[in-house]
Write a protein that holds these residues in place. Structure first.
Motif, PDB file in Angstrom:
ATOM      1  N   UNK A 129      16.683  28.312  84.492  1.00  0.00           N
ATOM      2  CA  UNK A 129      17.811  28.498  83.579  1.00  0.00           C
ATOM      3  C   UNK A 129      19.105  27.993  84.218  1.00  0.00           C
ATOM      4  N   UNK A 130      19.267  28.250  85.514  1.00  0.00           N
ATOM      5  CA  UNK A 130      20.455  27.770  86.223  1.00  0.00           C
ATOM      6  C   UNK A 130      20.476  26.240  86.291  1.00  0.00           C
ATOM      7  N   UNK A 131      19.322  25.647  86.532  1.00  0.00           N
ATOM      8  CA  UNK A 131      19.237  24.188  86.615  1.00  0.00           C
ATOM      9  C   UNK A 131      19.553  23.541  85.268  1.00  0.00           C
ATOM     10  N   UNK A 132      19.223  24.217  84.181  1.00  0.00           N
ATOM     11  CA  UNK A 132      19.482  23.677  82.845  1.00  0.00           C
ATOM     12  C   UNK A 132      20.939  23.876  82.419  1.00  0.00           C
ATOM     13  N   UNK A 133      21.676  24.661  83.177  1.00  0.00           N
ATOM     14  CA  UNK A 133      23.069  24.974  82.836  1.00  0.00           C
ATOM     15  C   UNK A 133      23.995  23.796  83.160  1.00  0.00           C
ATOM     16  N   UNK A 134      25.191  23.827  82.562  1.00  0.00           N
ATOM     17  CA  UNK A 134      26.206  22.806  82.826  1.00  0.00           C
ATOM     18  C   UNK A 134      26.820  22.978  84.213  1.00  0.00           C
ATOM     19  N   UNK A 135      26.801  24.188  84.732  1.00  0.00           N
ATOM     20  CA  UNK A 135      27.386  24.497  86.040  1.00  0.00           C
ATOM     21  C   UNK A 135      26.318  24.283  87.115  1.00  0.00           C
TER      22      UNK A 135
ATOM     23  N   UNK B 141      16.929  32.302  76.864  1.00  0.00           N
ATOM     24  CA  UNK B 141      17.714  33.531  76.780  1.00  0.00           C
ATOM     25  C   UNK B 141      18.623  33.689  78.007  1.00  0.00           C
ATOM     26  N   UNK B 142      18.080  33.432  79.193  1.00  0.00           N
ATOM     27  CA  UNK B 142      18.895  33.507  80.409  1.00  0.00           C
ATOM     28  C   UNK B 142      19.995  32.456  80.398  1.00  0.00           C
ATOM     29  N   UNK B 143      19.688  31.264  79.910  1.00  0.00           N
ATOM     30  CA  UNK B 143      20.692  30.208  79.805  1.00  0.00           C
ATOM     31  C   UNK B 143      21.841  30.607  78.897  1.00  0.00           C
ATOM     32  N   UNK B 144      21.510  31.290  77.795  1.00  0.00           N
ATOM     33  CA  UNK B 144      22.558  31.761  76.880  1.00  0.00           C
ATOM     34  C   UNK B 144      23.425  32.827  77.541  1.00  0.00           C
ATOM     35  N   UNK B 145      22.806  33.702  78.312  1.00  0.00           N
ATOM     36  CA  UNK B 145      23.569  34.741  79.019  1.00  0.00           C
ATOM     37  C   UNK B 145      24.478  34.114  80.079  1.00  0.00           C
ATOM     38  N   UNK B 146      24.000  33.063  80.748  1.00  0.00           N
ATOM     39  CA  UNK B 146      24.831  32.383  81.746  1.00  0.00           C
ATOM     40  C   UNK B 146      26.062  31.760  81.097  1.00  0.00           C
ATOM     41  N   UNK B 147      25.925  31.310  79.855  1.00  0.00           N
ATOM     42  CA  UNK B 147      27.066  30.741  79.127  1.00  0.00           C
ATOM     43  C   UNK B 147      27.972  31.831  78.563  1.00  0.00           C
ATOM     44  N   UNK B 148      27.361  32.915  78.086  1.00  0.00           N
ATOM     45  CA  UNK B 148      28.108  33.987  77.424  1.00  0.00           C
ATOM     46  C   UNK B 148      28.960  34.795  78.400  1.00  0.00           C
TER      47      UNK B 148
ATOM     48  N   UNK C 272      28.063  46.359  81.577  1.00  0.00           N
ATOM     49  CA  UNK C 272      27.384  45.353  82.384  1.00  0.00           C
ATOM     50  C   UNK C 272      25.987  45.198  81.829  1.00  0.00           C
ATOM     51  N   UNK C 273      25.554  43.976  81.638  1.00  0.00           N
ATOM     52  CA  UNK C 273      24.199  43.707  81.138  1.00  0.00           C
ATOM     53  C   UNK C 273      23.308  43.471  82.350  1.00  0.00           C
ATOM     54  N   UNK C 274      22.331  44.355  82.547  1.00  0.00           N
ATOM     55  CA  UNK C 274      21.410  44.235  83.680  1.00  0.00           C
ATOM     56  C   UNK C 274      20.081  43.691  83.195  1.00  0.00           C
ATOM     57  N   UNK C 275      19.620  42.620  83.853  1.00  0.00           N
ATOM     58  CA  UNK C 275      18.350  42.004  83.499  1.00  0.00           C
ATOM     59  C   UNK C 275      17.560  41.772  84.786  1.00  0.00           C
ATOM     60  N   UNK C 276      16.344  42.320  84.850  1.00  0.00           N
ATOM     61  CA  UNK C 276      15.454  42.051  85.976  1.00  0.00           C
ATOM     62  C   UNK C 276      14.687  40.782  85.616  1.00  0.00           C
ATOM     63  N   UNK C 277      14.718  39.809  86.525  1.00  0.00           N
ATOM     64  CA  UNK C 277      14.172  38.488  86.210  1.00  0.00           C
ATOM     65  C   UNK C 277      13.196  38.013  87.278  1.00  0.00           C
ATOM     66  N   UNK C 278      12.401  37.034  86.866  1.00  0.00           N
ATOM     67  CA  UNK C 278      11.587  36.312  87.834  1.00  0.00           C
ATOM     68  C   UNK C 278      12.482  35.221  88.410  1.00  0.00           C
ATOM     69  N   UNK C 279      12.451  35.084  89.707  1.00  0.00           N
ATOM     70  CA  UNK C 279      13.341  34.135  90.377  1.00  0.00           C
ATOM     71  C   UNK C 279      13.154  32.702  89.885  1.00  0.00           C
ATOM     72  N   UNK C 280      11.905  32.286  89.661  1.00  0.00           N
ATOM     73  CA  UNK C 280      11.657  30.907  89.227  1.00  0.00           C
ATOM     74  C   UNK C 280      12.237  30.651  87.841  1.00  0.00           C
TER      75      UNK C 280
ATOM     76  N   UNK D 208       7.707  31.962  78.670  1.00  0.00           N
ATOM     77  CA  UNK D 208       8.588  31.531  79.754  1.00  0.00           C
ATOM     78  C   UNK D 208       9.761  30.723  79.209  1.00  0.00           C
ATOM     79  N   UNK D 209       9.470  29.809  78.292  1.00  0.00           N
ATOM     80  CA  UNK D 209      10.536  28.986  77.710  1.00  0.00           C
ATOM     81  C   UNK D 209      11.561  29.849  76.982  1.00  0.00           C
ATOM     82  N   UNK D 210      11.080  30.863  76.276  1.00  0.00           N
ATOM     83  CA  UNK D 210      11.982  31.774  75.568  1.00  0.00           C
ATOM     84  C   UNK D 210      12.881  32.527  76.551  1.00  0.00           C
ATOM     85  N   UNK D 211      12.302  32.986  77.639  1.00  0.00           N
ATOM     86  CA  UNK D 211      13.068  33.717  78.658  1.00  0.00           C
ATOM     87  C   UNK D 211      14.105  32.796  79.295  1.00  0.00           C
ATOM     88  N   UNK D 212      13.717  31.564  79.579  1.00  0.00           N
ATOM     89  CA  UNK D 212      14.644  30.602  80.192  1.00  0.00           C
ATOM     90  C   UNK D 212      15.814  30.323  79.259  1.00  0.00           C
TER      91      UNK D 212
END
Length: 172
Positions: free
Chosen positions: A61-67, A12-19, A48-56, A6-10
């Protein structure tokens, strides 16, 4: 799922949110394997990079983001796919093509540093101009007056030349 995964996925998603500066949250409930594969292929063709994710996990990942992505948290229900893109309107145009079928449906989007919540925002997202489209518009606006001046000068030169020729050939 183990906490390490889970931590790895979070992360990875955080990096995509920045990228990627733009992303769309899409409801993929009801898509079968064939339709999902077709959507992935279409996304790949349009960069377009498509990723199916778990909402939680996406929320974490969004909460950990700067935005502050709080306006999007209400959209994290049912099956969610995230469409990451470098151009704001490309995923919207893709979803517009799929709109006839109704699946996948737009839940929300983050484009041009703005939040768009609801499927009714799709037309608004499609109308966003990409950087290249804006540059093309500016170039055409800048070229238009120059083309008019050149055109006027050329037509005037032909007219003046014709008048001078006629005057020169006139019997005195």
């Amino acid at each position: 799922m183990k906490k390490e995964v889970k931590d790895t996925i979070i992360v990875d998603l955080g990096q995509k949110l920045k990228e990627y500066p733009h992303f769309y949250l899409v409801d993929v409930t009801g898509l079968n394997a064939e339709a999902t594969s077709k959507l992935r292929r279409d996304c790949f063709k349009q960069e377009i990079k498509m990723v199916v994710v778990k909402n939680t996990l996406l929320r974490e990942a969004m909460e950990a983001s700067d935005v502050d992505f709080a306006p999007l948290y209400g959209s994290l229900k049912n099956n969610t796919a995230v469409l990451f893109a470098h151009t704001a309107n490309v995923p919207a145009k893709l979803l517009k093509d799929y709109a006839k079928e109704g699946i996948p449906a737009l839940k929300a989007a983050y484009a041009e540093e703005e939040f768009y919540v609801g499927a009714d925002k799709l037309d608004e997202l499609v109308s966003i101009k990409s950087k290249n489209e804006v540059i093309a518009d500016i170039v055409s606006l800048l070229q238009s007056p120059a083309k008019n001046v050149i055109s006027s000068l050329q037509s005037g030169a032909n007219t003046i030349h014709g008048v001078l020729k006629t005057l020169g050939e006139r019997a005195e």
